[in-house]
Enzyme design. Structure first.
Site, PDB file in Angstrom:
ATOM      1  N   GLY A  37       0.798  -1.232   0.000  1.00 23.06           N
ATOM      2  CA  GLY A  37       0.000   0.000   0.000  1.00 23.06           C
ATOM      3  C   GLY A  37       0.826   1.275   0.000  1.00 23.06           C
ATOM      4  O   GLY A  37       0.263   2.368  -0.121  1.00 23.06           O
ATOM      5  N   GLU A  38       2.147   1.167   0.166  1.00 25.18           N
ATOM      6  CA  GLU A  38       2.959   2.395   0.118  1.00 25.18           C
ATOM      7  C   GLU A  38       3.051   2.903  -1.326  1.00 25.18           C
ATOM      8  O   GLU A  38       2.801   2.161  -2.274  1.00 25.18           O
ATOM      9  CB  GLU A  38       4.366   2.116   0.680  1.00 25.18           C
ATOM     10  CG  GLU A  38       4.335   1.857   2.183  1.00 25.18           C
ATOM     11  CD  GLU A  38       5.711   1.717   2.812  1.00 25.18           C
ATOM     12  OE1 GLU A  38       6.715   1.958   2.109  1.00 25.18           O
ATOM     13  OE2 GLU A  38       5.776   1.362   3.999  1.00 25.18           O
ATOM     14  N   ARG A  94     -15.702  21.571   6.203  1.00 24.78           N
ATOM     15  CA  ARG A  94     -17.004  21.676   6.865  1.00 24.78           C
ATOM     16  C   ARG A  94     -16.935  21.583   8.391  1.00 24.78           C
ATOM     17  O   ARG A  94     -17.795  22.088   9.088  1.00 24.78           O
ATOM     18  CB  ARG A  94     -17.974  20.651   6.274  1.00 24.78           C
ATOM     19  CG  ARG A  94     -18.507  21.097   4.915  1.00 24.78           C
ATOM     20  CD  ARG A  94     -19.347  20.065   4.224  1.00 24.78           C
ATOM     21  NE  ARG A  94     -18.530  18.976   3.687  1.00 24.78           N
ATOM     22  CZ  ARG A  94     -19.024  17.934   3.041  1.00 24.78           C
ATOM     23  NH1 ARG A  94     -20.315  17.837   2.874  1.00 24.78           N
ATOM     24  NH2 ARG A  94     -18.231  17.003   2.578  1.00 24.78           N
ATOM     25  N   LYS A 191     -32.571  24.966   5.888  1.00 19.02           N
ATOM     26  CA  LYS A 191     -32.271  23.530   6.060  1.00 19.02           C
ATOM     27  C   LYS A 191     -31.951  23.250   7.524  1.00 19.02           C
ATOM     28  O   LYS A 191     -31.234  24.006   8.160  1.00 19.02           O
ATOM     29  CB  LYS A 191     -31.078  23.149   5.177  1.00 19.02           C
ATOM     30  CG  LYS A 191     -30.671  21.691   5.297  1.00 19.02           C
ATOM     31  CD  LYS A 191     -29.677  21.298   4.211  1.00 19.02           C
ATOM     32  CE  LYS A 191     -28.257  21.636   4.570  1.00 19.02           C
ATOM     33  NZ  LYS A 191     -27.295  21.249   3.536  1.00 19.02           N
ATOM     34  N   ARG A 193     -30.349  20.020   9.798  1.00 15.93           N
ATOM     35  CA  ARG A 193     -29.653  18.737   9.612  1.00 15.93           C
ATOM     36  C   ARG A 193     -29.472  18.053  10.965  1.00 15.93           C
ATOM     37  O   ARG A 193     -29.053  18.673  11.930  1.00 15.93           O
ATOM     38  CB  ARG A 193     -28.283  18.986   8.963  1.00 15.93           C
ATOM     39  CG  ARG A 193     -27.525  17.711   8.643  1.00 15.93           C
ATOM     40  CD  ARG A 193     -26.139  17.995   8.094  1.00 15.93           C
ATOM     41  NE  ARG A 193     -26.089  18.344   6.680  1.00 15.93           N
ATOM     42  CZ  ARG A 193     -26.219  17.477   5.675  1.00 15.93           C
ATOM     43  NH1 ARG A 193     -26.439  16.206   5.934  1.00 15.93           N
ATOM     44  NH2 ARG A 193     -26.137  17.893   4.430  1.00 15.93           N
ATOM     45  N   THR A 223     -24.242  13.168  -0.101  1.00 14.37           N
ATOM     46  CA  THR A 223     -25.223  12.070  -0.064  1.00 14.37           C
ATOM     47  C   THR A 223     -26.392  12.373  -0.998  1.00 14.37           C
ATOM     48  O   THR A 223     -27.177  11.486  -1.302  1.00 14.37           O
ATOM     49  CB  THR A 223     -25.802  11.898   1.356  1.00 14.37           C
ATOM     50  OG1 THR A 223     -26.584  13.066   1.670  1.00 14.37           O
ATOM     51  CG2 THR A 223     -24.711  11.694   2.381  1.00 14.37           C
ATOM     52  N   GLY A 224     -26.545  13.620  -1.385  1.00 11.38           N
ATOM     53  CA  GLY A 224     -27.656  14.030  -2.254  1.00 11.38           C
ATOM     54  C   GLY A 224     -28.928  14.355  -1.475  1.00 11.38           C
ATOM     55  O   GLY A 224     -29.906  14.835  -2.051  1.00 11.38           O
TER      56      GLY A 224
HETATM   57  C1  R5P Z   1     -23.641  22.040   3.270  1.00 10.66           C
HETATM   58  O1  R5P Z   1     -23.983  22.968   3.940  1.00 10.66           O
HETATM   59  C2  R5P Z   1     -23.369  22.104   1.800  1.00 10.66           C
HETATM   60  O2  R5P Z   1     -23.572  23.367   1.281  1.00 10.66           O
HETATM   61  C3  R5P Z   1     -24.200  21.084   1.059  1.00 10.66           C
HETATM   62  O3  R5P Z   1     -25.553  21.465   1.096  1.00 10.66           O
HETATM   63  C4  R5P Z   1     -24.059  19.714   1.661  1.00 10.66           C
HETATM   64  O4  R5P Z   1     -22.706  19.399   1.850  1.00 10.66           O
HETATM   65  C5  R5P Z   1     -24.709  18.676   0.777  1.00 10.66           C
HETATM   66  O5  R5P Z   1     -24.567  17.453   1.382  1.00 10.66           O
HETATM   67  P1  R5P Z   1     -25.550  16.254   1.074  1.00 10.66           P
HETATM   68  O6  R5P Z   1     -25.541  16.034  -0.409  1.00 10.66           O
HETATM   69  O7  R5P Z   1     -24.932  15.092   1.823  1.00 10.66           O
HETATM   70  O8  R5P Z   1     -26.889  16.611   1.626  1.00 10.66           O
END
Ligand code: R5P
Length: 293
Positions: A37-38, A94, A191, A193, A223-224
Site C-alpha cells: 500500500g505504500e 465543513r 435547512k 440537519r 449524499t444528495g
Molecule cells: C452544506 O452545507 C453544503 O452546502 C451542502 O448542502 C451539503 O454538503 C450537501 O450534502 P448532502 O448532499 O450530503 O446533503
C-alpha cells in the site's frame, strides 16, 4: 518559462485542459502502489528552478493526501522553484468549529498540514461558512476561484425563464451572485440537519414561479439528501421538476441513483471532481485565477 503542471492519476482530463489554458508544460511523474500500500514516485521531468503547479482535487482526501505531500516534497528536493497546489475541491472545510465536546476542528489541522508543504493554494468555491476566507486557517497565500460565472453562463445558454433556488442559508452567497449575473429571480430555503443523511428543507413560497423553470444550486452534492428534500419541496408547490446544478460532485455511494429517483429533471456538475454528471468546464476559470494569483 512555462509552468510545469503535475498531477496524480485520476486528474488526466482536467490536467490536460488546465495545462492548455495556462500554456504550461505537462510534468511527468511515474507512480506505483507497492503491494503493502505504500506509494512509489519518480519525477521524470527536469524541474530545477521551474515554476510548478500541482493539480489534485481532494475528494476522498485521506487516500490522496499522503501521495500528494510526498510528490510535493520530491519536487522540492529536485529543486522546483515555487510549488503551488491547485485543488479544485478542497476537503475538510465543513468541520469549522467544535460542534460537540471532544471534537477536533479538523479544517484547521488540515490547513496546517497543507500549508507546511506548498507555497500557495488555489481552490474553487471552498465551503466557507463560519470562516470568511481561507487565510483564516491557511498560512500560505491562498485564493478561491469562483465557478459562479460558468454556472451563470450554462443557465443562460440552456434554461429559459429560470428561477434559481438555494437549498439552505449557506447557498445564498453563490445563488444570489449567479442570479445577479443573469438577471433571474432567486429564493433560498432553510435547512435543518440531524445527521449525514437526515435533513429537512423548508421552501419559501414559490407559487409565483409556477411558470418558471426551477434550477437548484448547491456547492457540494455528497449524499444528495439536501437536494432530494429540496426537489420534493419545490414540486409540492406545483412547480415542474427542477434541474440540479452542483459545483463539487462528491457523490457518496448511492447518491446519484437516489437523486435521479427523486424526480429531478437533470443533474449537472462542474468538473472540479471528475464524474459522469460533469457538464460545466471550469478549467479556463481556474487557469485565469492562477495567472492572477
Ligand atoms: C452544506 O452545507 C453544503 O452546502 C451542502 O448542502 C451539503 O454538503 C450537501 O450534502 P448532502 O448532499 O450530503 O446533503
Amino acid at each position: 518559462m512555462k509552468p510545469l503542471v503535475f498531477f496524480l492519476p485520476g486528474q488526466e482530463d482536467l490536467a490536460a485542459k488546465l495545462t492548455t489554458h495556462l500554456d504550461g508544460e505537462p510534468g511527468n511523474v511515474v507512480t506505483h502502489s507497492f503491494p503493502d500500500g505504500e506509494t512509489y514516485l519518480r519525477v521524470a521531468s527536469a524541474c530545477r528552478g521551474r515554476e510548478v503547479v500541482l493539480l489534485q482535487s481532494l475528494d476522498h482526501p485521506n487516500k490522496k493526501i499522503l501521495p500528494l505531500l510526498l510528490l510535493g516534497e520530491t519536487l522540492r528536493d529536485l529543486g522546483a522553484n515555487r510549488i503551488r497546489l491547485v485543488c479544485p475541491y478542497l476537503s475538510y472545510m465543513r468541520q469549522d468549529k467544535q460542534f460537540q465536546p471532544g471534537e477536533g476542528v479538523t479544517s484547521r489541522y488540515f490547513a496546517k498540514l497543507v500549508s507546511t508543504y506548498f507555497d500557495g493554494l488555489l481552490t474553487m468555491n471552498p465551503h466557507l461558512h463560519r470562516y470568511h476566507s481561507l487565510s483564516e486557517i491557511y498560512s500560505i497565500p491562498s485564493e478561491a476561484a469562483d465557478a459562479g460565472p460558468d454556472l451563470a453562463k450554462w443557465i443562460k445558454s440552456f434554461i429559459k425563464n429560470p428561477v434559481l433556488i438555494g437549498p439552505d442559508g449557506e447557498s445564498e452567497q453563490w445563488v444570489a451572485n449567479i442570479a445577479g449575473k443573469i438577471q433571474a429571480p432567486y429564493r433560498v430555503a432553510k435547512k435543518e440537519r440531524w445527521g449525514d443523511r437526515e435533513v429537512r428543507v423548508s421552501m419559501p413560497d414559490l407559487t409565483a414561479f409556477r411558470d418558471h423553470h426551477p434550477v437548484l444550486i448547491d456547492d457540494i452534492i455528497s449524499t444528495g439528501h439536501t437536494l432530494i428534500q429540496a426537489v420534493a419541496a419545490i414540486q409540492e408547490q406545483g412547480l415542474e421538476a427542477p434541474i440540479c446544478l452542483g459545483i463539487h460532485a462528491l457523490f457518496a455511494p448511492g447518491a446519484e441513483e437516489n437523486l435521479k429517483r427523486s424526480g429531478v429533471q437533470r443533474v449537472v456538475t462542474t468538473n472540479t471532481i471528475a464524474h459522469s454528471t460533469n457538464g460545466i468546464d471550469i478549467s479556463e476559470t481556474l487557469a485565469r485565477s492562477l495567472r492572477n494569483f
